[in-house]
Design a protein around this motif. Sequence first.
Motif, PDB file in Angstrom:
ATOM      1  N   HIS A  40       0.866  -1.184   0.000  1.00 24.02           N
ATOM      2  CA  HIS A  40       0.000   0.000   0.000  1.00 24.02           C
ATOM      3  C   HIS A  40       0.901   1.232   0.000  1.00 24.02           C
ATOM      4  CE1 HIS A  40      -4.049  -1.597   1.622  1.00 24.02           C
ATOM      5  NE2 HIS A  40      -3.288  -2.664   1.463  1.00 24.02           N
ATOM      6  N   GLU A  41       0.369   2.331  -0.476  1.00 25.30           N
ATOM      7  CA  GLU A  41       1.093   3.586  -0.289  1.00 25.30           C
ATOM      8  C   GLU A  41       0.829   4.050   1.142  1.00 25.30           C
ATOM      9  OE1 GLU A  41       1.914   7.923  -2.355  1.00 25.30           O
ATOM     10  OE2 GLU A  41       0.079   6.863  -2.834  1.00 25.30           O
ATOM     11  N   GLY A  42      -0.134   4.909   1.358  1.00 26.01           N
ATOM     12  CA  GLY A  42      -0.466   5.319   2.718  1.00 26.01           C
ATOM     13  C   GLY A  42       0.705   5.924   3.461  1.00 26.01           C
ATOM     14  N   VAL A  43       1.557   6.654   2.746  1.00 27.54           N
ATOM     15  CA  VAL A  43       2.738   7.248   3.362  1.00 27.54           C
ATOM     16  C   VAL A  43       3.100   8.504   2.570  1.00 27.54           C
ATOM     17  CG1 VAL A  43       4.377   5.941   1.932  1.00 27.54           C
ATOM     18  CG2 VAL A  43       5.091   6.773   4.184  1.00 27.54           C
ATOM     19  N   MET A  44       3.684   9.463   3.251  1.00 29.09           N
ATOM     20  CA  MET A  44       4.183  10.646   2.559  1.00 29.09           C
ATOM     21  C   MET A  44       5.505  10.263   1.899  1.00 29.09           C
ATOM     22  SD  MET A  44       4.537  14.560   3.960  1.00 29.09           S
ATOM     23  CE  MET A  44       5.925  14.260   5.051  1.00 29.09           C
ATOM     24  N   GLY A  45       5.415   9.898   0.631  1.00 31.41           N
ATOM     25  CA  GLY A  45       6.560   9.360  -0.082  1.00 31.41           C
ATOM     26  C   GLY A  45       7.300  10.404  -0.889  1.00 31.41           C
ATOM     27  N   LEU A  46       8.185   9.904  -1.729  1.00 31.55           N
ATOM     28  CA  LEU A  46       9.135  10.765  -2.434  1.00 31.55           C
ATOM     29  C   LEU A  46       8.450  11.784  -3.343  1.00 31.55           C
ATOM     30  CD1 LEU A  46      12.244  10.750  -2.298  1.00 31.55           C
ATOM     31  CD2 LEU A  46      12.246   9.497  -4.447  1.00 31.55           C
ATOM     32  N   GLU A  47       7.264  11.444  -3.856  1.00 30.27           N
ATOM     33  CA  GLU A  47       6.597  12.344  -4.801  1.00 30.27           C
ATOM     34  C   GLU A  47       6.250  13.695  -4.182  1.00 30.27           C
ATOM     35  OE1 GLU A  47       2.959  10.605  -6.090  1.00 30.27           O
ATOM     36  OE2 GLU A  47       2.250  10.219  -4.067  1.00 30.27           O
ATOM     37  N   TYR A  48       6.161  13.764  -2.840  1.00 27.79           N
ATOM     38  CA  TYR A  48       5.835  15.030  -2.188  1.00 27.79           C
ATOM     39  C   TYR A  48       6.890  16.103  -2.440  1.00 27.79           C
ATOM     40  CZ  TYR A  48       1.617  13.905   0.428  1.00 27.79           C
ATOM     41  OH  TYR A  48       0.322  13.613   0.773  1.00 27.79           O
ATOM     42  N   LEU A  49       8.088  15.682  -2.838  1.00 23.52           N
ATOM     43  CA  LEU A  49       9.130  16.664  -3.121  1.00 23.52           C
ATOM     44  C   LEU A  49       8.866  17.438  -4.407  1.00 23.52           C
ATOM     45  CD1 LEU A  49      12.312  14.678  -2.051  1.00 23.52           C
ATOM     46  CD2 LEU A  49      11.192  16.548  -0.843  1.00 23.52           C
ATOM     47  N   LYS A  50       7.845  17.046  -5.148  1.00 24.66           N
ATOM     48  CA  LYS A  50       7.478  17.824  -6.336  1.00 24.66           C
ATOM     49  C   LYS A  50       6.828  19.150  -5.961  1.00 24.66           C
ATOM     50  CE  LYS A  50       6.748  13.832  -9.375  1.00 24.66           C
ATOM     51  NZ  LYS A  50       5.765  13.107 -10.218  1.00 24.66           N
ATOM     52  N   TRP A  51       6.221  19.214  -4.776  1.00 27.36           N
ATOM     53  CA  TRP A  51       5.516  20.443  -4.385  1.00 27.36           C
ATOM     54  C   TRP A  51       5.828  20.900  -2.954  1.00 27.36           C
ATOM     55  CZ3 TRP A  51       2.864  15.889  -5.692  1.00 27.36           C
ATOM     56  CH2 TRP A  51       2.355  15.154  -4.622  1.00 27.36           C
ATOM     57  N   SER A  52       6.744  20.205  -2.264  1.00 21.53           N
ATOM     58  CA  SER A  52       7.074  20.610  -0.902  1.00 21.53           C
ATOM     59  C   SER A  52       8.482  20.143  -0.561  1.00 21.53           C
ATOM     60  CB  SER A  52       6.077  20.011   0.100  1.00 21.53           C
ATOM     61  OG  SER A  52       6.379  18.639   0.344  1.00 21.53           O
ATOM     62  N   ALA A  53       8.952  20.554   0.614  1.00 19.08           N
ATOM     63  CA  ALA A  53      10.253  20.092   1.114  1.00 19.08           C
ATOM     64  C   ALA A  53      10.065  19.222   2.348  1.00 19.08           C
ATOM     65  CB  ALA A  53      11.139  21.288   1.441  1.00 19.08           C
ATOM     66  N   ARG A  54       8.933  18.535   2.428  1.00 17.55           N
ATOM     67  CA  ARG A  54       8.579  17.808   3.651  1.00 17.55           C
ATOM     68  C   ARG A  54       9.221  16.429   3.749  1.00 17.55           C
ATOM     69  NH1 ARG A  54       2.246  17.878   4.276  1.00 17.55           N
ATOM     70  NH2 ARG A  54       2.820  16.971   6.299  1.00 17.55           N
ATOM     71  N   VAL A  55       9.610  15.851   2.620  1.00 14.73           N
ATOM     72  CA  VAL A  55      10.192  14.501   2.656  1.00 14.73           C
ATOM     73  C   VAL A  55      11.706  14.637   2.812  1.00 14.73           C
ATOM     74  CG1 VAL A  55      10.409  12.292   1.467  1.00 14.73           C
ATOM     75  CG2 VAL A  55       8.302  13.600   1.292  1.00 14.73           C
ATOM     76  N   THR A  56      12.107  14.807   4.045  1.00 13.02           N
ATOM     77  CA  THR A  56      13.502  15.045   4.395  1.00 13.02           C
ATOM     78  C   THR A  56      14.153  13.748   4.876  1.00 13.02           C
ATOM     79  OG1 THR A  56      12.928  15.516   6.688  1.00 13.02           O
ATOM     80  CG2 THR A  56      12.887  17.379   5.131  1.00 13.02           C
ATOM     81  N   PRO A  57      15.471  13.721   5.003  1.00  9.89           N
ATOM     82  CA  PRO A  57      16.104  12.563   5.634  1.00  9.89           C
ATOM     83  C   PRO A  57      15.579  12.291   7.047  1.00  9.89           C
ATOM     84  CG  PRO A  57      17.738  13.802   4.418  1.00  9.89           C
ATOM     85  CD  PRO A  57      16.475  14.620   4.375  1.00  9.89           C
ATOM     86  N   ASP A  58      15.230  13.340   7.796  1.00  3.48           N
ATOM     87  CA  ASP A  58      14.641  13.128   9.123  1.00  3.48           C
ATOM     88  C   ASP A  58      13.304  12.395   9.018  1.00  3.48           C
ATOM     89  OD1 ASP A  58      16.734  14.345  10.485  1.00  3.48           O
ATOM     90  OD2 ASP A  58      15.763  16.313  10.548  1.00  3.48           O
ATOM     91  N   HIS A  59      12.526  12.732   8.015  1.00  2.54           N
ATOM     92  CA  HIS A  59      11.264  12.017   7.765  1.00  2.54           C
ATOM     93  C   HIS A  59      11.536  10.546   7.454  1.00  2.54           C
ATOM     94  CE1 HIS A  59       7.299  11.118   6.067  1.00  2.54           C
ATOM     95  NE2 HIS A  59       7.897  10.723   4.953  1.00  2.54           N
ATOM     96  N   ASN A  60      12.552  10.306   6.642  1.00  2.00           N
ATOM     97  CA  ASN A  60      12.845   8.934   6.218  1.00  2.00           C
ATOM     98  C   ASN A  60      13.316   8.043   7.361  1.00  2.00           C
ATOM     99  OD1 ASN A  60      12.188   9.698   3.622  1.00  2.00           O
ATOM    100  ND2 ASN A  60      14.311  10.020   2.986  1.00  2.00           N
ATOM    101  N   VAL A  61      13.873   8.642   8.414  1.00  2.00           N
ATOM    102  CA  VAL A  61      14.286   7.835   9.566  1.00  2.00           C
ATOM    103  C   VAL A  61      13.229   7.856  10.671  1.00  2.00           C
ATOM    104  CG1 VAL A  61      16.751   7.973   9.116  1.00  2.00           C
ATOM    105  CG2 VAL A  61      15.667   9.757  10.482  1.00  2.00           C
ATOM    106  N   THR A  62      12.069   8.396  10.358  1.00  2.00           N
ATOM    107  CA  THR A  62      10.926   8.345  11.278  1.00  2.00           C
ATOM    108  C   THR A  62       9.924   7.276  10.855  1.00  2.00           C
ATOM    109  OG1 THR A  62      11.141  10.695  11.814  1.00  2.00           O
ATOM    110  CG2 THR A  62       9.009   9.667  12.263  1.00  2.00           C
TER     111      THR A  62
END
Length: 246
Positions: A40-62
């Motif tokens: 399932h997706e159900g996650v703020m994935g890499l595509e969010y970087l097309k319109w925001s800066a929310r998918v950071t390395p800190d997000h990826n380790v959360t």
Amino acid sequence: MVEFYRRVARKAVEHHLLIDFHGAFKPTGLRREYPNVLTHEGVMGLEYLKWSARVTPDHNVTIPFTRMLAGPMDYTPGGFNNVTSAEFQPRGREPMTLGTRAHQLALFVVLESGFTMVADYPEDYRGEKVLDFISRVPVAWDETRVLEGEPGKFIAIARRKGNEWYVGCLTGSDARVLQIPLDFLPSGKLFQAEIYSDAPDAAQFPKKTVKQERAVRGTDVLKVEMVTGGGQAIRIFPAASVEGRN
């Protein structure tokens, strides 16, 4: 919507189809009844970087400590247009990715998904030797061990498929050095490790990686050095198979 997913999964079984519920809510155990539901997706994935800066390395380790507890997630890793936070601009065409290239490689091990992909433009992969690692990473595992980690800070995971192990290490915004014991390897046997690391200057040039190959045993401890937003991806396989792959 929940019942719709169940109907889709049941109908897919009848037609021998596999399912990736993308654009979906997090999994709730449906794959126990319908194992053809791979992810399932159900996650703020890499595509969010097309319109925001929310998918950071800190997000990826959360998210390995939060969303991944619910089951596999289609995060769509593999962004190769890696830039620093100072260089980053959200854009739909040729989107940028925060964090290093080695960080993206390690995501293929850390994040569980029964179906995965490379998310970037084909041109970004042309001639890239690190694709050899991605092409070998399994999507189903026989064993998983969380070696070390702290939510929002870093994580190190080892996963086994057959007689091969894959290790993924990620750090957030802090540069970090980990000492990873290889005591999950069978004792008394020799293995070969292919190690994809951040280059020494990857904090300034996030696309740069270093590949190292070395013999390892279960008594060894690997020193994992990661720059800010960095990572390390490792493939470990029996040394006897080295000759067979050449």
